[in-house]
Every structure is written in C-alpha cells, then in structure tokens.
Design a protein around this motif. Structure first.
Motif, PDB file in Angstrom:
ATOM      1  N   ALA A 180       8.816  -6.870  19.564  1.00 63.45           N
ATOM      2  CA  ALA A 180       8.215  -6.171  20.709  1.00 63.45           C
ATOM      3  C   ALA A 180       9.206  -5.196  21.330  1.00 63.45           C
ATOM      4  N   ASP A 181      10.436  -5.637  21.526  1.00 64.13           N
ATOM      5  CA  ASP A 181      11.458  -4.796  22.153  1.00 64.13           C
ATOM      6  C   ASP A 181      11.767  -3.568  21.296  1.00 64.13           C
ATOM      7  N   LYS A 182      11.980  -3.781  20.015  1.00 63.62           N
ATOM      8  CA  LYS A 182      12.359  -2.672  19.128  1.00 63.62           C
ATOM      9  C   LYS A 182      11.205  -1.689  18.952  1.00 63.62           C
ATOM     10  N   LEU A 183       9.987  -2.199  18.787  1.00 65.14           N
ATOM     11  CA  LEU A 183       8.837  -1.314  18.630  1.00 65.14           C
ATOM     12  C   LEU A 183       8.547  -0.545  19.914  1.00 65.14           C
ATOM     13  N   ASP A 184       8.686  -1.206  21.062  1.00 64.00           N
ATOM     14  CA  ASP A 184       8.483  -0.535  22.346  1.00 64.00           C
ATOM     15  C   ASP A 184       9.502   0.583  22.529  1.00 64.00           C
ATOM     16  N   THR A 185      10.754   0.311  22.170  1.00 67.41           N
ATOM     17  CA  THR A 185      11.806   1.324  22.268  1.00 67.41           C
ATOM     18  C   THR A 185      11.476   2.522  21.387  1.00 67.41           C
ATOM     19  N   LEU A 186      11.122   2.269  20.131  1.00 67.91           N
ATOM     20  CA  LEU A 186      10.835   3.363  19.193  1.00 67.91           C
ATOM     21  C   LEU A 186       9.628   4.183  19.643  1.00 67.91           C
ATOM     22  N   VAL A 187       8.549   3.507  20.029  1.00 68.15           N
ATOM     23  CA  VAL A 187       7.349   4.220  20.452  1.00 68.15           C
ATOM     24  C   VAL A 187       7.628   5.040  21.710  1.00 68.15           C
ATOM     25  N   GLY A 188       8.370   4.467  22.647  1.00 69.84           N
ATOM     26  CA  GLY A 188       8.696   5.186  23.874  1.00 69.84           C
ATOM     27  C   GLY A 188       9.513   6.436  23.622  1.00 69.84           C
ATOM     28  N   ASN A 194      11.276 -12.673   7.279  1.00 73.09           N
ATOM     29  CA  ASN A 194      10.350 -13.723   7.709  1.00 73.09           C
ATOM     30  C   ASN A 194       9.029 -13.654   6.954  1.00 73.09           C
ATOM     31  N   ASP A 195       8.875 -12.628   6.088  1.00 74.52           N
ATOM     32  CA  ASP A 195       7.646 -12.404   5.332  1.00 74.52           C
ATOM     33  C   ASP A 195       6.429 -12.308   6.252  1.00 74.52           C
ATOM     34  N   PHE A 196       6.589 -11.562   7.363  1.00 74.21           N
ATOM     35  CA  PHE A 196       5.476 -11.333   8.279  1.00 74.21           C
ATOM     36  C   PHE A 196       4.585 -10.242   7.717  1.00 74.21           C
ATOM     37  N   ARG A 197       3.278 -10.433   7.833  1.00 75.87           N
ATOM     38  CA  ARG A 197       2.313  -9.408   7.439  1.00 75.87           C
ATOM     39  C   ARG A 197       1.884  -8.673   8.704  1.00 75.87           C
ATOM     40  N   VAL A 198       2.510  -7.537   8.948  1.00 80.14           N
ATOM     41  CA  VAL A 198       2.272  -6.758  10.162  1.00 80.14           C
ATOM     42  C   VAL A 198       1.865  -5.348   9.773  1.00 80.14           C
ATOM     43  N   GLY A 199       0.701  -4.911  10.213  1.00 81.00           N
ATOM     44  CA  GLY A 199       0.289  -3.524  10.022  1.00 81.00           C
ATOM     45  C   GLY A 199       0.963  -2.667  11.088  1.00 81.00           C
ATOM     46  N   LEU A 200       1.893  -1.812  10.660  1.00 82.08           N
ATOM     47  CA  LEU A 200       2.669  -1.040  11.637  1.00 82.08           C
ATOM     48  C   LEU A 200       1.801  -0.120  12.489  1.00 82.08           C
ATOM     49  N   LEU A 201       0.787   0.518  11.907  1.00 82.25           N
ATOM     50  CA  LEU A 201      -0.057   1.414  12.700  1.00 82.25           C
ATOM     51  C   LEU A 201      -0.726   0.657  13.837  1.00 82.25           C
ATOM     52  N   SER A 215      -1.284  11.050  20.185  1.00 80.61           N
ATOM     53  CA  SER A 215      -0.834   9.712  19.803  1.00 80.61           C
ATOM     54  C   SER A 215      -0.952   9.514  18.298  1.00 80.61           C
ATOM     55  N   ASN A 216      -1.946  10.197  17.664  1.00 80.42           N
ATOM     56  CA  ASN A 216      -2.066  10.150  16.202  1.00 80.42           C
ATOM     57  C   ASN A 216      -0.830  10.726  15.543  1.00 80.42           C
ATOM     58  N   ALA A 217      -0.377  11.864  16.035  1.00 78.90           N
ATOM     59  CA  ALA A 217       0.788  12.530  15.446  1.00 78.90           C
ATOM     60  C   ALA A 217       2.040  11.698  15.659  1.00 78.90           C
ATOM     61  N   VAL A 218       2.169  11.115  16.845  1.00 81.66           N
ATOM     62  CA  VAL A 218       3.330  10.261  17.135  1.00 81.66           C
ATOM     63  C   VAL A 218       3.342   9.061  16.194  1.00 81.66           C
ATOM     64  N   ALA A 219       2.181   8.404  16.036  1.00 80.84           N
ATOM     65  CA  ALA A 219       2.086   7.225  15.164  1.00 80.84           C
ATOM     66  C   ALA A 219       2.395   7.594  13.720  1.00 80.84           C
ATOM     67  N   ALA A 220       1.859   8.711  13.251  1.00 80.83           N
ATOM     68  CA  ALA A 220       2.098   9.135  11.862  1.00 80.83           C
ATOM     69  C   ALA A 220       3.570   9.471  11.649  1.00 80.83           C
ATOM     70  N   ASP A 221       4.179  10.148  12.615  1.00 77.61           N
ATOM     71  CA  ASP A 221       5.585  10.530  12.485  1.00 77.61           C
ATOM     72  C   ASP A 221       6.485   9.296  12.523  1.00 77.61           C
ATOM     73  N   LEU A 222       6.158   8.354  13.389  1.00 73.54           N
ATOM     74  CA  LEU A 222       6.952   7.122  13.467  1.00 73.54           C
ATOM     75  C   LEU A 222       6.792   6.290  12.205  1.00 73.54           C
ATOM     76  N   GLN A 264      -0.055   2.962   3.525  1.00 71.54           N
ATOM     77  CA  GLN A 264       1.045   2.007   3.394  1.00 71.54           C
ATOM     78  C   GLN A 264       1.704   1.762   4.751  1.00 71.54           C
ATOM     79  N   ASP A 265       1.311   0.695   5.453  1.00 71.86           N
ATOM     80  CA  ASP A 265       1.951   0.391   6.734  1.00 71.86           C
ATOM     81  C   ASP A 265       2.319  -1.084   6.862  1.00 71.86           C
ATOM     82  N   ASP A 266       2.145  -1.847   5.766  1.00 70.57           N
ATOM     83  CA  ASP A 266       2.505  -3.264   5.756  1.00 70.57           C
ATOM     84  C   ASP A 266       3.806  -3.394   4.961  1.00 70.57           C
ATOM     85  N   LEU A 267       4.922  -3.564   5.673  1.00 72.23           N
ATOM     86  CA  LEU A 267       6.241  -3.537   5.040  1.00 72.23           C
ATOM     87  C   LEU A 267       6.395  -4.599   3.970  1.00 72.23           C
ATOM     88  N   ALA A 268       5.955  -5.836   4.263  1.00 71.98           N
ATOM     89  CA  ALA A 268       6.098  -6.923   3.294  1.00 71.98           C
ATOM     90  C   ALA A 268       5.294  -6.637   2.030  1.00 71.98           C
TER      91      ALA A 268
END
Length: 199
Positions: free
Chosen positions: A32-40, A71-78, A145-152, A183-187
């Motif tokens: 949560a902390d790292k994603l919040d930092t990056l998105v901000g 941790n083999d988490f299945r997280v959709g980054l978008l 927000s679409n462009a920000v999400a795609a760029d991130l 492709q947004d699921d890292l695992a």
C-alpha cells in the motif's frame, strides 16, 4: 513489526516481508505504501528521468515487484493503481488529499465527510477489474488517470525486465511474454517466462 518490515526491501539484496513467516500485515502495508507513493508522484508528473531518481521511485517499484514475486501474490497492477488513484483530487478543488470531501466554511472541520475505512487485505485478494476513467490532473489539463496508469504500468514492466535479466532470464523470452496484451499480473508474467524457457 509490520511498521519495521514495511520499509523493506531497502536495497536489491535486502529481505522482504513474507506472508508464510506471519508477516501478512507487513506485506499489505508495504504494498500500500509503495503503490501510494508511486501513484502520487506519477499523478503530479514527478517521474525518474535518466539516472535521476531523487525520491527513490525505482526502489519502490522494485520493492513491489519483489514482495509480489517472493510471496507469489496474484495482484492485477491496473486494479490496485486504480484503487490508489481513487482518493486523489480530480480537479484540485473540493477534494482533500486524504479522500475526504471538504466544504468551505469558517470551521474547516465542520463539513468533512470521511471516506470508507481502508481494508489492507483488498490488495491481496482478487477484486473486480478496475478500469480507470479519464480525469484531469490536480493542476488541471494534465494527463488523464488512464495515461497515468498506463505510464506507471510501463514503468513496472521496465523494472521487472531489469529484475528478470539480473536473475538470468533471456531477454527474448521476456519480450515475448510482454508482447501479450494485458500484462499486469507480475507473478503470472514470471511464470510465463519460466514456462516459455522450459518449453
């Protein structure tokens, strides 16, 4: 313990919190902390340029990648990027940075409407796919927000490619997997690279 561990990894050789060792809360807070930092930072247009990365955003992205993979988490980054974008102001007026709606008055706290409580397990469990909708930046007239999400997401892809190459994965296999759409699921990306290598 979760507060201490959520700062990890501090470098490429540092350990990450592991759910199997009882550190699920640390994993959730770290993500949560790292994603919040990056998105901000992406929302205000502060991205790493060349070798300049004064806010250590590459380290934050690599931290997300390592926590998810180890941790083999299945997280959709978008999806989680969209969740992190939700409380950000859409016009820069009438919206508090914490997600509370604020009305002008002589008593600044009189009309604050709190947002729903954050559930850290939402980052670790499948949720309906979030589709970002275009909205201006806090300054107005900026990227949607679409462009920000795609760029991130592209930034995460670049960091993952570097991480996989350092682990010895062939660059052509990595490129082949990234050529697939959505492709947004890292695992899953890593598992596909490994399966392609084995084939």
């Amino acid at each position: 313990r979760a507060i201490e561990l959520h700062y990890k990894p501090k470098g490429p050789t540092d350990s990450v919190p592991l759910e199997e060792k009882g550190d699920a809360v640390a994993c959730a807070v770290a993500l949560a902390d790292k994603l919040d930092t990056l998105v901000g930072f992406w929302a205000i247009g502060e991205k790493p340029t060349g070798s300049g990365d004064p806010y250590q955003l590459r380290r934050a992205a690599l931290g997300v990648i390592r926590i998810v993979l180890e941790n083999d988490f299945r997280v959709g980054l978008l999806n989680v990027i969209g969740l992190a974008q939700a409380p950000l102001p859409s016009t820069g007026r009438g919206r508090g940075w914490g997600g509370a709606t604020v009305a002008a008055s002589s008593n600044p706290t009189a009309h604050i409407t709190p947002t729903p409580q954050f559930n850290p397990t939402a980052l670790l469990t499948p949720t309906p796919q979030f589709t970002p909708t275009p909205s201006p930046s806090p300054q107005g007239g900026g990227e949607s927000s679409n462009a920000v999400a795609a760029d991130l997401l592209a930034f995460f892809a670049d960091r993952l490619k570097v991480h996989l190459k350092e682990k010895g994965a062939r660059h052509d296999l990595i490129d082949a997997v990234f050529a697939l759409p959505g492709q947004d699921d890292l695992a899953l990306i890593v598992k596909r690279v490994e399966a392609l290598d084995a084939f």
